[in-house]
Design a protein around this motif. Structure first.
Motif, mmCIF file in Angstrom:
data_model
loop_
_atom_site.group_PDB
_atom_site.id
_atom_site.type_symbol
_atom_site.label_atom_id
_atom_site.label_comp_id
_atom_site.label_asym_id
_atom_site.label_seq_id
_atom_site.Cartn_x
_atom_site.Cartn_y
_atom_site.Cartn_z
ATOM 1 N N ASP A 29 -12.803 1.544 -0.100
ATOM 2 C CA ASP A 29 -13.369 0.507 -0.909
ATOM 3 C C ASP A 29 -13.931 1.592 -2.218
ATOM 4 O O ASP A 29 -14.553 2.401 -1.652
ATOM 5 C CB ASP A 29 -14.370 -0.383 0.082
ATOM 6 N N PRO A 30 -13.640 1.098 -3.251
ATOM 7 C CA PRO A 30 -14.185 1.932 -4.216
ATOM 8 C C PRO A 30 -15.658 1.976 -4.391
ATOM 9 O O PRO A 30 -16.431 2.721 -5.195
ATOM 10 C CB PRO A 30 -13.520 1.166 -5.624
ATOM 11 N N VAL A 31 -16.410 0.867 -3.883
ATOM 12 C CA VAL A 31 -18.004 0.878 -4.238
ATOM 13 C C VAL A 31 -18.559 1.611 -3.135
ATOM 14 O O VAL A 31 -19.434 2.506 -3.195
ATOM 15 C CB VAL A 31 -18.410 -0.865 -3.981
ATOM 16 N N ASP A 32 -18.316 1.572 -1.654
ATOM 17 C CA ASP A 32 -18.895 2.344 -0.526
ATOM 18 C C ASP A 32 -17.982 3.048 0.107
ATOM 19 O O ASP A 32 -18.662 3.773 1.211
ATOM 20 C CB ASP A 32 -19.791 1.203 0.288
ATOM 21 N N GLY A 33 -16.797 3.243 -0.100
ATOM 22 C CA GLY A 33 -15.740 3.950 0.649
ATOM 23 C C GLY A 33 -15.404 3.760 2.104
ATOM 24 O O GLY A 33 -14.893 4.522 2.753
ATOM 25 N N THR A 34 -15.809 2.319 2.311
ATOM 26 C CA THR A 34 -15.396 1.697 3.541
ATOM 27 C C THR A 34 -14.005 1.512 3.822
ATOM 28 O O THR A 34 -13.249 0.939 2.862
ATOM 29 C CB THR A 34 -16.097 0.431 3.998
ATOM 30 N N PRO A 35 -13.257 1.989 4.920
ATOM 31 C CA PRO A 35 -11.700 1.973 4.903
ATOM 32 C C PRO A 35 -11.422 0.166 4.910
ATOM 33 O O PRO A 35 -11.925 -0.581 5.307
ATOM 34 C CB PRO A 35 -11.482 2.241 6.353
ATOM 35 N N PHE A 36 -10.415 -0.186 4.179
ATOM 36 C CA PHE A 36 -9.740 -1.426 3.858
ATOM 37 C C PHE A 36 -8.359 -1.373 4.334
ATOM 38 O O PHE A 36 -7.520 -0.439 3.744
ATOM 39 C CB PHE A 36 -9.998 -1.600 2.341
ATOM 40 N N CYS A 37 -7.893 -2.019 5.266
ATOM 41 C CA CYS A 37 -6.558 -2.175 5.608
ATOM 42 C C CYS A 37 -5.589 -3.063 5.064
ATOM 43 O O CYS A 37 -5.977 -4.179 4.781
ATOM 44 C CB CYS A 37 -6.546 -2.622 7.142
ATOM 45 N N LEU A 38 -4.434 -2.644 4.488
ATOM 46 C CA LEU A 38 -3.470 -3.403 3.767
ATOM 47 C C LEU A 38 -2.307 -3.525 4.815
ATOM 48 O O LEU A 38 -1.638 -2.570 4.860
ATOM 49 C CB LEU A 38 -3.113 -3.024 2.510
ATOM 50 N N ALA A 39 -1.886 -4.599 5.011
ATOM 51 C CA ALA A 39 -0.645 -4.981 6.129
ATOM 52 C C ALA A 39 0.861 -4.705 5.135
ATOM 53 O O ALA A 39 0.633 -5.148 3.946
ATOM 54 C CB ALA A 39 -0.478 -6.169 6.828
ATOM 55 N N THR A 40 1.748 -4.176 5.661
ATOM 56 C CA THR A 40 2.967 -3.841 4.769
ATOM 57 C C THR A 40 3.683 -4.897 5.421
ATOM 58 O O THR A 40 3.901 -5.012 6.616
ATOM 59 C CB THR A 40 3.222 -2.605 4.982
ATOM 60 N N PRO A 41 4.415 -5.755 4.522
ATOM 61 C CA PRO A 41 5.344 -6.735 4.910
ATOM 62 C C PRO A 41 6.499 -6.178 5.745
ATOM 63 O O PRO A 41 7.135 -5.020 5.189
ATOM 64 C CB PRO A 41 5.966 -7.197 3.417
ATOM 65 N N ARG A 42 6.756 -6.841 6.696
ATOM 66 C CA ARG A 42 8.220 -6.313 7.594
ATOM 67 C C ARG A 42 9.160 -5.663 6.883
ATOM 68 O O ARG A 42 9.769 -4.423 7.026
ATOM 69 C CB ARG A 42 8.391 -7.287 8.626
ATOM 70 N N ARG A 43 9.520 -6.521 5.763
ATOM 71 C CA ARG A 43 10.945 -5.872 5.062
ATOM 72 C C ARG A 43 10.802 -4.861 4.463
ATOM 73 O O ARG A 43 11.465 -3.928 4.393
ATOM 74 C CB ARG A 43 11.570 -7.120 4.282
ATOM 75 N N MET A 44 9.293 -4.685 3.921
ATOM 76 C CA MET A 44 9.069 -3.370 3.183
ATOM 77 C C MET A 44 8.764 -2.218 4.062
ATOM 78 O O MET A 44 9.533 -1.141 3.751
ATOM 79 C CB MET A 44 7.771 -3.289 2.250
ATOM 80 N N SER A 45 8.347 -2.355 5.333
ATOM 81 C CA SER A 45 8.065 -1.397 6.217
ATOM 82 C C SER A 45 9.796 -0.776 6.864
ATOM 83 O O SER A 45 9.578 0.142 7.238
ATOM 84 C CB SER A 45 7.145 -1.646 7.368
ATOM 85 N N GLN A 46 10.558 -1.596 6.829
ATOM 86 C CA GLN A 46 12.017 -1.232 7.305
ATOM 87 C C GLN A 46 12.921 -0.584 5.957
ATOM 88 O O GLN A 46 13.696 0.273 6.741
ATOM 89 C CB GLN A 46 12.772 -2.599 7.845
ATOM 90 N N ASP A 47 12.448 -1.295 4.869
ATOM 91 C CA ASP A 47 13.393 -0.598 3.661
ATOM 92 C C ASP A 47 13.004 0.620 3.370
ATOM 93 O O ASP A 47 13.834 1.488 2.647
ATOM 94 C CB ASP A 47 13.324 -1.632 2.648
ATOM 95 N N ARG A 48 11.507 0.948 2.923
ATOM 96 C CA ARG A 48 10.863 2.181 2.531
ATOM 97 C C ARG A 48 9.589 2.365 2.955
ATOM 98 O O ARG A 48 9.088 1.377 3.617
ATOM 99 C CB ARG A 48 11.100 1.664 1.001
ATOM 100 N N ALA A 49 9.098 3.606 2.640
ATOM 101 C CA ALA A 49 7.975 3.893 3.116
ATOM 102 C C ALA A 49 6.931 3.096 2.153
ATOM 103 O O ALA A 49 7.243 2.855 1.005
ATOM 104 C CB ALA A 49 7.840 5.540 2.554
ATOM 105 N N PRO A 50 5.695 2.999 2.684
ATOM 106 C CA PRO A 50 4.718 2.311 2.162
ATOM 107 C C PRO A 50 4.180 3.078 0.881
ATOM 108 O O PRO A 50 4.639 4.231 0.892
ATOM 109 C CB PRO A 50 3.598 2.222 3.075
ATOM 110 N N LEU A 51 3.484 2.335 -0.110
ATOM 111 C CA LEU A 51 3.114 3.161 -1.168
ATOM 112 C C LEU A 51 1.792 3.768 -1.032
ATOM 113 O O LEU A 51 1.263 4.366 -2.023
ATOM 114 C CB LEU A 51 2.914 1.971 -2.372
#
Length: 58
Positions: free
Chosen positions: A34-56
């Motif tokens: 998080d840009p304000v306090d640095g707390t980790p924020f999780c972003l799920a990767t869509p299944r098709r993206m996780s199978q087709d290419r590496a996450p961003l």
């Protein structure tokens, strides 16, 4: 916790990461700070993206 066993212990900035999320929940995800306090924020990767290419993010 995973299957009744402690999967990770420590401050969120150390234990909330893509590997832990994948191991515990079985999903591909990225973690950004998080840009304000640095707390980790999780972003799920869509299944098709996780199978087709590496996450961003790591």
């Amino acid at each position: 916790m995973k299957d009744g066993i402690l999967a990770a212990s420590g401050p969120p900035r150390q234990v909330v990461n893509a590997a832990t999320i994948r191991d515990v929940f079985g999903v591909a995800a990225g973690v950004i700070n998080d840009p304000v306090d640095g707390t980790p924020f999780c972003l799920a990767t869509p299944r098709r993206m996780s199978q087709d290419r590496a996450p961003l993010w790591n």
